[in-house]
Design a protein around this motif. Structure first.
Motif, PDB file in Angstrom:
ATOM      1  N   LEU A  33       0.844  -1.188   0.000  1.00 30.91           N
ATOM      2  CA  LEU A  33       0.000   0.000   0.000  1.00 30.91           C
ATOM      3  C   LEU A  33       0.882   1.241   0.000  1.00 30.91           C
ATOM      4  O   LEU A  33       1.769   1.373   0.846  1.00 30.91           O
ATOM      5  CB  LEU A  33      -0.862  -0.060   1.270  1.00 30.91           C
ATOM      6  CG  LEU A  33      -1.867   1.014   1.553  1.00 30.91           C
ATOM      7  CD1 LEU A  33      -2.745   1.250   0.337  1.00 30.91           C
ATOM      8  CD2 LEU A  33      -2.734   0.573   2.722  1.00 30.91           C
ATOM      9  N   VAL A  34       0.634   2.125  -0.960  1.00 29.19           N
ATOM     10  CA  VAL A  34       1.344   3.403  -1.009  1.00 29.19           C
ATOM     11  C   VAL A  34       0.331   4.511  -0.777  1.00 29.19           C
ATOM     12  O   VAL A  34      -0.711   4.546  -1.433  1.00 29.19           O
ATOM     13  CB  VAL A  34       2.046   3.575  -2.380  1.00 29.19           C
ATOM     14  CG1 VAL A  34       2.521   5.003  -2.566  1.00 29.19           C
ATOM     15  CG2 VAL A  34       3.215   2.597  -2.510  1.00 29.19           C
ATOM     16  N   HIS A  35       0.623   5.372   0.195  1.00 33.90           N
ATOM     17  CA  HIS A  35      -0.267   6.503   0.488  1.00 33.90           C
ATOM     18  C   HIS A  35       0.263   7.753  -0.181  1.00 33.90           C
ATOM     19  O   HIS A  35       1.438   8.089  -0.026  1.00 33.90           O
ATOM     20  CB  HIS A  35      -0.344   6.756   1.999  1.00 33.90           C
ATOM     21  CG  HIS A  35      -1.304   5.861   2.698  1.00 33.90           C
ATOM     22  ND1 HIS A  35      -2.647   6.127   2.808  1.00 33.90           N
ATOM     23  CD2 HIS A  35      -1.106   4.674   3.301  1.00 33.90           C
ATOM     24  CE1 HIS A  35      -3.246   5.148   3.463  1.00 33.90           C
ATOM     25  NE2 HIS A  35      -2.329   4.245   3.780  1.00 33.90           N
ATOM     26  N   ILE A  36      -0.613   8.452  -0.875  1.00 33.79           N
ATOM     27  CA  ILE A  36      -0.189   9.718  -1.465  1.00 33.79           C
ATOM     28  C   ILE A  36      -1.068  10.843  -0.936  1.00 33.79           C
ATOM     29  O   ILE A  36      -2.269  10.659  -0.693  1.00 33.79           O
ATOM     30  CB  ILE A  36      -0.107   9.604  -3.010  1.00 33.79           C
ATOM     31  CG1 ILE A  36      -0.595  10.831  -3.746  1.00 33.79           C
ATOM     32  CG2 ILE A  36      -0.792   8.439  -3.575  1.00 33.79           C
ATOM     33  CD1 ILE A  36      -0.184  10.742  -5.217  1.00 33.79           C
ATOM     34  N   ARG A  37      -0.408  11.974  -0.653  1.00 34.94           N
ATOM     35  CA  ARG A  37      -1.142  13.137  -0.175  1.00 34.94           C
ATOM     36  C   ARG A  37      -0.534  14.368  -0.824  1.00 34.94           C
ATOM     37  O   ARG A  37       0.678  14.527  -0.832  1.00 34.94           O
ATOM     38  CB  ARG A  37      -1.049  13.226   1.358  1.00 34.94           C
ATOM     39  CG  ARG A  37      -1.899  14.364   1.936  1.00 34.94           C
ATOM     40  CD  ARG A  37      -1.943  14.305   3.450  1.00 34.94           C
ATOM     41  NE  ARG A  37      -2.364  12.997   3.920  1.00 34.94           N
ATOM     42  CZ  ARG A  37      -1.928  12.428   5.053  1.00 34.94           C
ATOM     43  NH1 ARG A  37      -1.075  13.046   5.828  1.00 34.94           N
ATOM     44  NH2 ARG A  37      -2.349  11.230   5.405  1.00 34.94           N
ATOM     45  N   ASP A  38      -1.409  15.198  -1.374  1.00 33.50           N
ATOM     46  CA  ASP A  38      -0.959  16.455  -1.957  1.00 33.50           C
ATOM     47  C   ASP A  38       0.236  16.255  -2.904  1.00 33.50           C
ATOM     48  O   ASP A  38       1.205  17.009  -2.868  1.00 33.50           O
ATOM     49  CB  ASP A  38      -0.603  17.426  -0.820  1.00 33.50           C
ATOM     50  CG  ASP A  38      -0.513  18.862  -1.337  1.00 33.50           C
ATOM     51  OD1 ASP A  38      -1.071  19.141  -2.416  1.00 33.50           O
ATOM     52  OD2 ASP A  38       0.139  19.683  -0.675  1.00 33.50           O
ATOM     53  N   GLY A  39       0.140  15.215  -3.744  1.00 36.16           N
ATOM     54  CA  GLY A  39       1.157  15.022  -4.786  1.00 36.16           C
ATOM     55  C   GLY A  39       2.452  14.391  -4.337  1.00 36.16           C
ATOM     56  O   GLY A  39       3.424  14.380  -5.091  1.00 36.16           O
ATOM     57  N   GLN A  40       2.457  13.879  -3.091  1.00 36.61           N
ATOM     58  CA  GLN A  40       3.675  13.232  -2.594  1.00 36.61           C
ATOM     59  C   GLN A  40       3.352  11.915  -1.904  1.00 36.61           C
ATOM     60  O   GLN A  40       2.289  11.777  -1.300  1.00 36.61           O
ATOM     61  CB  GLN A  40       4.368  14.149  -1.579  1.00 36.61           C
ATOM     62  CG  GLN A  40       5.028  15.337  -2.228  1.00 36.61           C
ATOM     63  CD  GLN A  40       5.672  16.244  -1.217  1.00 36.61           C
ATOM     64  OE1 GLN A  40       5.034  16.676  -0.267  1.00 36.61           O
ATOM     65  NE2 GLN A  40       6.950  16.531  -1.419  1.00 36.61           N
ATOM     66  N   ILE A  41       4.295  10.981  -1.998  1.00 36.91           N
ATOM     67  CA  ILE A  41       4.145   9.732  -1.253  1.00 36.91           C
ATOM     68  C   ILE A  41       4.479  10.014   0.202  1.00 36.91           C
ATOM     69  O   ILE A  41       5.554  10.527   0.506  1.00 36.91           O
ATOM     70  CB  ILE A  41       5.050   8.630  -1.835  1.00 36.91           C
ATOM     71  CG1 ILE A  41       4.539   8.253  -3.228  1.00 36.91           C
ATOM     72  CG2 ILE A  41       5.067   7.407  -0.918  1.00 36.91           C
ATOM     73  CD1 ILE A  41       5.375   7.210  -3.947  1.00 36.91           C
ATOM     74  N   VAL A  42       3.528   9.699   1.089  1.00 39.34           N
ATOM     75  CA  VAL A  42       3.738  10.010   2.509  1.00 39.34           C
ATOM     76  C   VAL A  42       3.916   8.754   3.352  1.00 39.34           C
ATOM     77  O   VAL A  42       4.379   8.839   4.492  1.00 39.34           O
ATOM     78  CB  VAL A  42       2.577  10.860   3.095  1.00 39.34           C
ATOM     79  CG1 VAL A  42       2.609  12.254   2.496  1.00 39.34           C
ATOM     80  CG2 VAL A  42       1.230  10.198   2.865  1.00 39.34           C
ATOM     81  N   ALA A  43       3.558   7.598   2.845  1.00 44.13           N
ATOM     82  CA  ALA A  43       3.734   6.354   3.602  1.00 44.13           C
ATOM     83  C   ALA A  43       3.665   5.175   2.655  1.00 44.13           C
ATOM     84  O   ALA A  43       3.092   5.263   1.564  1.00 44.13           O
ATOM     85  CB  ALA A  43       2.654   6.225   4.669  1.00 44.13           C
TER      86      ALA A  43
END
Ligand SMILES: Nc1ncnc2c1ncn2[C@@H]1O[C@H](COP(=O)(O)OP(=O)(O)OP(=O)(O)O)[C@@H](O)[C@H]1O
Ligand SMILES: [Mg+2]
Length: 229
Positions: free
Chosen positions: A214-224
């Motif tokens: 699982l890859v989390h993305i927020r506001d155009g960036q990978i965060v976790a």
């Protein structure tokens, strides 16, 4: 380096009201052959944009996208389209089927466009519809199919060129949870039995939990990033 898809410092900007809107802000990301992974993130975080980039539907503003080690920025539009047709299949939330064509016709369409002879494309479309469990729905139009069945037609269509990677954008987003579950199981089966690589964009934590990574993305960036199995 044997990633099937890789990005480095991938940036995408859209021109919005005369100024650049930076939607992907330096994404470094790799997908190994045979992976079954998910991308999650809030609405507007850039998930679909990222999928379009790694599926070679669009070109980065800066940074790189490599597909099977090929830097797509070095390819002409024609070569890029060839690479996409060979390697990538797309499946979307709203199925994107042609309403006046039956299931068989919808699956045949990409082959008709590619000039595959009628007999051959019929045979291939029929095999694929059998594979996704629609052997008895060949002549149903989209309006005569349930949501889950329409998504199965779209999956069969995405498999036409035997792509190595399937990019899925909210493919269960328009289905109830039981039907969504069935579709996820079908995708997993294609992953296990045919070795297809899956990148699955979803809002739904239950869907994400069915994948291996699982890859989390927020506001155009990978965060976790998290390995699940
Ligand atoms: N063609 C475009 N021109 C200008 N802005 C765009 C374009 N496509 C997307 N955007 C903007 O880029 C941002 C990211 O969009 P994107 O569709 O990738 O988000 P998303 O994570 O897929 O969201 P959702 O979960 O709602 O589908 C949004 O703010 C959107 O408004
Ligand atoms: Mg989206």
């Amino acid at each position: 380096m044997n990633a099937i898809i890789e990005t480095s410092n991938l940036v995408k900007e859209y021109e919005q009201g005369g100024r650049p809107l930076r939607v992907l802000k330096g994404i470094n990301f790799a997908v190994e052959p045979g992976e079954f992974m998910a991308i999650m993130g809030p609405s507007g975080s850039g998930k679909s944009t990222l999928l379009n980039m790694i599926g070679a539907l669009d070109r980065p503003t800066s940074g790189k996208v490599l597909i099977r080690g090929v830097d797509i920025s070095t390819l002409s539009d024609n070569d890029l389209a060839d690479l996409r047709n060979r390697e990538i299949g797309f499946i979307f939330q709203f199925f994107n089927l042609i309403p006046r064509m039956d299931a068989l016709g919808n699956v045949e369409l990409p082959m008709a466009i590619a000039g595959v002879p009628r007999r051959e494309r019929r045979k291939r479309a029929a095999e694929l519809l059998e594979l996704v469990g629609l052997g008895d729905r060949f002549d149903h139009k989209p309006s005569q199919l349930s949501g889950g069945e329409q998504q199965r037609v779209a999956i069969a269509r995405a498999l036409v060129n035997d792509p190595s990677v399937l990019l899925c954008d909210e493919v269960t987003g328009n289905l109830d949870s039981k039907t969504g579950d069935e579709i996820m199981h079908l995708l997993r089966e294609l992953n296990k039995e045919q070795g297809k690589t899956f990148v699955i964009v979803t809002h739904d934590p239950a869907v994400a939990q069915m994948t291996d990574r699982l890859v989390h993305i927020r506001d155009g960036q990978i965060v976790a990033e998290k390995r699940l199995r």
